[in-house]
Design a protein around this motif. Structure first.
Motif, PDB file in Angstrom:
ATOM      1  N   GLU A  38       0.849  -1.188   0.000  1.00 54.49           N
ATOM      2  CA  GLU A  38       0.000   0.000   0.000  1.00 54.49           C
ATOM      3  C   GLU A  38       0.886   1.241   0.000  1.00 54.49           C
ATOM      4  O   GLU A  38       1.794   1.356   0.814  1.00 54.49           O
ATOM      5  CB  GLU A  38      -0.905   0.014   1.231  1.00 54.49           C
ATOM      6  CG  GLU A  38      -1.835   1.200   1.296  1.00 54.49           C
ATOM      7  CD  GLU A  38      -2.692   1.221   2.555  1.00 54.49           C
ATOM      8  OE1 GLU A  38      -3.511   2.160   2.667  1.00 54.49           O
ATOM      9  OE2 GLU A  38      -2.553   0.342   3.431  1.00 54.49           O
ATOM     10  N   VAL A  39       0.597   2.148  -0.907  1.00 50.95           N
ATOM     11  CA  VAL A  39       1.312   3.427  -0.947  1.00 50.95           C
ATOM     12  C   VAL A  39       0.495   4.433  -0.142  1.00 50.95           C
ATOM     13  O   VAL A  39      -0.669   4.681  -0.445  1.00 50.95           O
ATOM     14  CB  VAL A  39       1.509   3.922  -2.400  1.00 50.95           C
ATOM     15  CG1 VAL A  39       2.162   5.286  -2.417  1.00 50.95           C
ATOM     16  CG2 VAL A  39       2.325   2.918  -3.201  1.00 50.95           C
ATOM     17  N   LEU A  40       1.114   4.995   0.885  1.00 45.78           N
ATOM     18  CA  LEU A  40       0.437   5.972   1.728  1.00 45.78           C
ATOM     19  C   LEU A  40       0.714   7.400   1.263  1.00 45.78           C
ATOM     20  O   LEU A  40      -0.122   8.281   1.430  1.00 45.78           O
ATOM     21  CB  LEU A  40       0.892   5.818   3.183  1.00 45.78           C
ATOM     22  CG  LEU A  40       0.685   4.425   3.780  1.00 45.78           C
ATOM     23  CD1 LEU A  40       1.357   4.313   5.135  1.00 45.78           C
ATOM     24  CD2 LEU A  40      -0.793   4.114   3.871  1.00 45.78           C
ATOM     25  N   ARG A  41       1.895   7.599   0.681  1.00 42.72           N
ATOM     26  CA  ARG A  41       2.290   8.924   0.201  1.00 42.72           C
ATOM     27  C   ARG A  41       3.435   8.742  -0.781  1.00 42.72           C
ATOM     28  O   ARG A  41       4.386   8.010  -0.513  1.00 42.72           O
ATOM     29  CB  ARG A  41       2.737   9.766   1.397  1.00 42.72           C
ATOM     30  CG  ARG A  41       3.230  11.139   1.077  1.00 42.72           C
ATOM     31  CD  ARG A  41       3.599  11.845   2.378  1.00 42.72           C
ATOM     32  NE  ARG A  41       4.053  13.192   2.126  1.00 42.72           N
ATOM     33  CZ  ARG A  41       4.364  14.046   3.077  1.00 42.72           C
ATOM     34  NH1 ARG A  41       4.284  13.699   4.342  1.00 42.72           N
ATOM     35  NH2 ARG A  41       4.769  15.255   2.787  1.00 42.72           N
ATOM     36  N   ASP A  42       3.335   9.401  -1.924  1.00 42.52           N
ATOM     37  CA  ASP A  42       4.407   9.341  -2.921  1.00 42.52           C
ATOM     38  C   ASP A  42       4.360  10.630  -3.731  1.00 42.52           C
ATOM     39  O   ASP A  42       3.805  10.676  -4.824  1.00 42.52           O
ATOM     40  CB  ASP A  42       4.263   8.115  -3.815  1.00 42.52           C
ATOM     41  CG  ASP A  42       5.487   7.884  -4.691  1.00 42.52           C
ATOM     42  OD1 ASP A  42       6.449   8.669  -4.620  1.00 42.52           O
ATOM     43  OD2 ASP A  42       5.470   6.899  -5.456  1.00 42.52           O
ATOM     44  N   GLU A  43       4.938  11.682  -3.178  1.00 38.71           N
ATOM     45  CA  GLU A  43       4.845  13.021  -3.752  1.00 38.71           C
ATOM     46  C   GLU A  43       5.471  13.157  -5.134  1.00 38.71           C
ATOM     47  O   GLU A  43       4.988  13.925  -5.955  1.00 38.71           O
ATOM     48  CB  GLU A  43       5.516  14.022  -2.812  1.00 38.71           C
ATOM     49  CG  GLU A  43       4.870  14.092  -1.459  1.00 38.71           C
ATOM     50  CD  GLU A  43       5.708  14.849  -0.448  1.00 38.71           C
ATOM     51  OE1 GLU A  43       6.911  15.073  -0.684  1.00 38.71           O
ATOM     52  OE2 GLU A  43       5.141  15.225   0.585  1.00 38.71           O
ATOM     53  N   CYS A  44       6.553  12.451  -5.379  1.00 36.92           N
ATOM     54  CA  CYS A  44       7.297  12.632  -6.629  1.00 36.92           C
ATOM     55  C   CYS A  44       7.330  11.371  -7.477  1.00 36.92           C
ATOM     56  O   CYS A  44       8.200  11.219  -8.330  1.00 36.92           O
ATOM     57  CB  CYS A  44       8.735  13.054  -6.320  1.00 36.92           C
ATOM     58  SG  CYS A  44       8.868  14.575  -5.385  1.00 36.92           S
ATOM     59  N   ASN A  45       6.405  10.448  -7.215  1.00 31.04           N
ATOM     60  CA  ASN A  45       6.375   9.182  -7.936  1.00 31.04           C
ATOM     61  C   ASN A  45       7.724   8.459  -7.812  1.00 31.04           C
ATOM     62  O   ASN A  45       8.291   7.995  -8.798  1.00 31.04           O
ATOM     63  CB  ASN A  45       5.975   9.396  -9.395  1.00 31.04           C
ATOM     64  CG  ASN A  45       5.460   8.121 -10.023  1.00 31.04           C
ATOM     65  OD1 ASN A  45       4.929   7.257  -9.344  1.00 31.04           O
ATOM     66  ND2 ASN A  45       5.640   8.015 -11.333  1.00 31.04           N
ATOM     67  N   LEU A  46       8.235   8.382  -6.574  1.00 28.98           N
ATOM     68  CA  LEU A  46       9.516   7.738  -6.299  1.00 28.98           C
ATOM     69  C   LEU A  46       9.464   6.217  -6.387  1.00 28.98           C
ATOM     70  O   LEU A  46      10.453   5.585  -6.735  1.00 28.98           O
ATOM     71  CB  LEU A  46      10.015   8.102  -4.895  1.00 28.98           C
ATOM     72  CG  LEU A  46      10.569   9.484  -4.668  1.00 28.98           C
ATOM     73  CD1 LEU A  46      10.965   9.659  -3.205  1.00 28.98           C
ATOM     74  CD2 LEU A  46      11.754   9.742  -5.567  1.00 28.98           C
ATOM     75  N   LEU A  47       8.323   5.633  -6.047  1.00 29.33           N
ATOM     76  CA  LEU A  47       8.248   4.179  -5.949  1.00 29.33           C
ATOM     77  C   LEU A  47       8.769   3.460  -7.200  1.00 29.33           C
ATOM     78  O   LEU A  47       9.603   2.562  -7.077  1.00 29.33           O
ATOM     79  CB  LEU A  47       6.836   3.719  -5.595  1.00 29.33           C
ATOM     80  CG  LEU A  47       6.693   2.222  -5.332  1.00 29.33           C
ATOM     81  CD1 LEU A  47       7.591   1.772  -4.184  1.00 29.33           C
ATOM     82  CD2 LEU A  47       5.244   1.873  -5.036  1.00 29.33           C
ATOM     83  N   PRO A  48       8.338   3.835  -8.406  1.00 27.67           N
ATOM     84  CA  PRO A  48       8.865   3.118  -9.573  1.00 27.67           C
ATOM     85  C   PRO A  48      10.388   3.241  -9.723  1.00 27.67           C
ATOM     86  O   PRO A  48      11.036   2.338 -10.251  1.00 27.67           O
ATOM     87  CB  PRO A  48       8.155   3.786 -10.758  1.00 27.67           C
ATOM     88  CG  PRO A  48       6.942   4.422 -10.181  1.00 27.67           C
ATOM     89  CD  PRO A  48       7.306   4.805  -8.782  1.00 27.67           C
ATOM     90  N   GLU A  49      10.966   4.334  -9.232  1.00 28.46           N
ATOM     91  CA  GLU A  49      12.409   4.544  -9.351  1.00 28.46           C
ATOM     92  C   GLU A  49      13.205   3.723  -8.338  1.00 28.46           C
ATOM     93  O   GLU A  49      14.351   3.377  -8.602  1.00 28.46           O
ATOM     94  CB  GLU A  49      12.744   6.025  -9.170  1.00 28.46           C
ATOM     95  CG  GLU A  49      12.181   6.903 -10.267  1.00 28.46           C
ATOM     96  CD  GLU A  49      12.454   8.391 -10.039  1.00 28.46           C
ATOM     97  OE1 GLU A  49      13.386   8.722  -9.269  1.00 28.46           O
ATOM     98  OE2 GLU A  49      11.735   9.200 -10.633  1.00 28.46           O
ATOM     99  N   VAL A  50      12.634   3.430  -7.163  1.00 27.15           N
ATOM    100  CA  VAL A  50      13.402   2.788  -6.094  1.00 27.15           C
ATOM    101  C   VAL A  50      12.961   1.366  -5.758  1.00 27.15           C
ATOM    102  O   VAL A  50      13.681   0.652  -5.061  1.00 27.15           O
ATOM    103  CB  VAL A  50      13.384   3.653  -4.804  1.00 27.15           C
ATOM    104  CG1 VAL A  50      14.028   5.003  -5.043  1.00 27.15           C
ATOM    105  CG2 VAL A  50      11.981   3.794  -4.249  1.00 27.15           C
ATOM    106  N   VAL A  51      11.813   0.925  -6.213  1.00 23.85           N
ATOM    107  CA  VAL A  51      11.276  -0.372  -5.791  1.00 23.85           C
ATOM    108  C   VAL A  51      12.212  -1.525  -6.150  1.00 23.85           C
ATOM    109  O   VAL A  51      12.269  -2.520  -5.429  1.00 23.85           O
ATOM    110  CB  VAL A  51       9.847  -0.608  -6.345  1.00 23.85           C
ATOM    111  CG1 VAL A  51       9.869  -0.894  -7.847  1.00 23.85           C
ATOM    112  CG2 VAL A  51       9.143  -1.706  -5.563  1.00 23.85           C
ATOM    113  N   GLY A  52      12.980  -1.398  -7.193  1.00 22.85           N
ATOM    114  CA  GLY A  52      13.937  -2.448  -7.555  1.00 22.85           C
ATOM    115  C   GLY A  52      15.045  -2.622  -6.534  1.00 22.85           C
ATOM    116  O   GLY A  52      15.717  -3.650  -6.518  1.00 22.85           O
TER     117      GLY A  52
END
Length: 161
Positions: A38-52
Motif C-alpha cells: 500500500e502506498v500511503l504517500r508518494d509526492e514525486c512518484n519515487l516508488l517506480p524509481e526505487v522499488v527495484g
C-alpha cells in the motif's frame, strides 16, 4: 587464583551457554525482499524509481538490528521493541546525486525510517518512510511512505514448516 578471578570465570561460565544459544527473537537474519502492499504517500512518484532496490540484509545481535538497504546502499541501525515482535531502524546518507521525476537532483540527505512486526521467522510486515531532502532545489524534496511485506527466500508464513 584470586577470588575476583574465580567469580569472573564463574559468571562467564553461567552466561556462555545463553550466548551460544538461539537468538532471543524469532526473526531470521539474512536477505529479505520488501514488497510494497500500500502506498500511503508518494509526492514525486519515487516508488517506480526505487522499488527495484527494496532489498534488506538483516543482522540481529541481541536487541540490536542492523540492515543494509538497497536504496542508495544505506545502512540502517535500530532495535527490537520490548515485546520482541516489533523492531525499528533508521538510516541516512548525505550528498547524493540521483534522478527524481526525470530530473537530476543533488540531495543533501536521503533518510529512511522503518517499522516492522515479525509475522514468522521468514516474514515481517511494516511501514517505511523514505525522504529526499534538498536545501537548494524544492522540486527535489520528496517523500515516499509505504506499507510492505518483507519476505526471506520467497517463504511466506503460511509456507513455513
Amino acid at each position: 587464583m584470586s577470588t575476583l578471578r574465580r567469580l569472573c570465570l564463574a559468571a562467564l561460565a553461567l552466561t556462555a551457554p545463553s550466548l551460544a544459544g538461539c537468538l532471543p527473537y524469532s526473526q531470521n537474519q539474512g536477505e529479505y525482499t520488501l514488497t510494497p502492499v500500500e502506498v500511503l504517500r508518494d509526492e514525486c512518484n519515487l516508488l517506480p524509481e526505487v522499488v527495484g532496490a527494496f532489498q534488506l540484509s538483516l543482522q540481529i545481535s541481541g536487541r540490536v538490528v542492523r540492515a543494509d538497504f538497497g536504496v542508495q546502499d544505506m545502512q540502517l541501525l535500530g532495535y527490537f521493541l520490548e515485546d520482541g515482535e516489533a523492531f525499528t531502524a533508521d538510516g541516512s546518507v548525505a550528498n547524493v546525486s540521483t534522478t527524481t521525476t526525470g530530473e537530476e537532483c543533488l540531495l543533501d540527505q536521503v533518510r529512511l525510517h522503518l517499522d516492522a512486526t515479525t509475522q514468522c521467522p521468514t516474514q515481517f510486515n511494516g511501514q517505511l518512510r523514505l525522504a529526499y531532502d534538498s536545501n537548494g532545489v524544492a522540486r527535489c524534496n520528496c517523500e515516499l511512505w509505504v506499507r510492505f511485506e518483507g519476505v526471506q527466500g520467497n517463504t511466506r508464513c503460511e509456507e513455513s514448516p
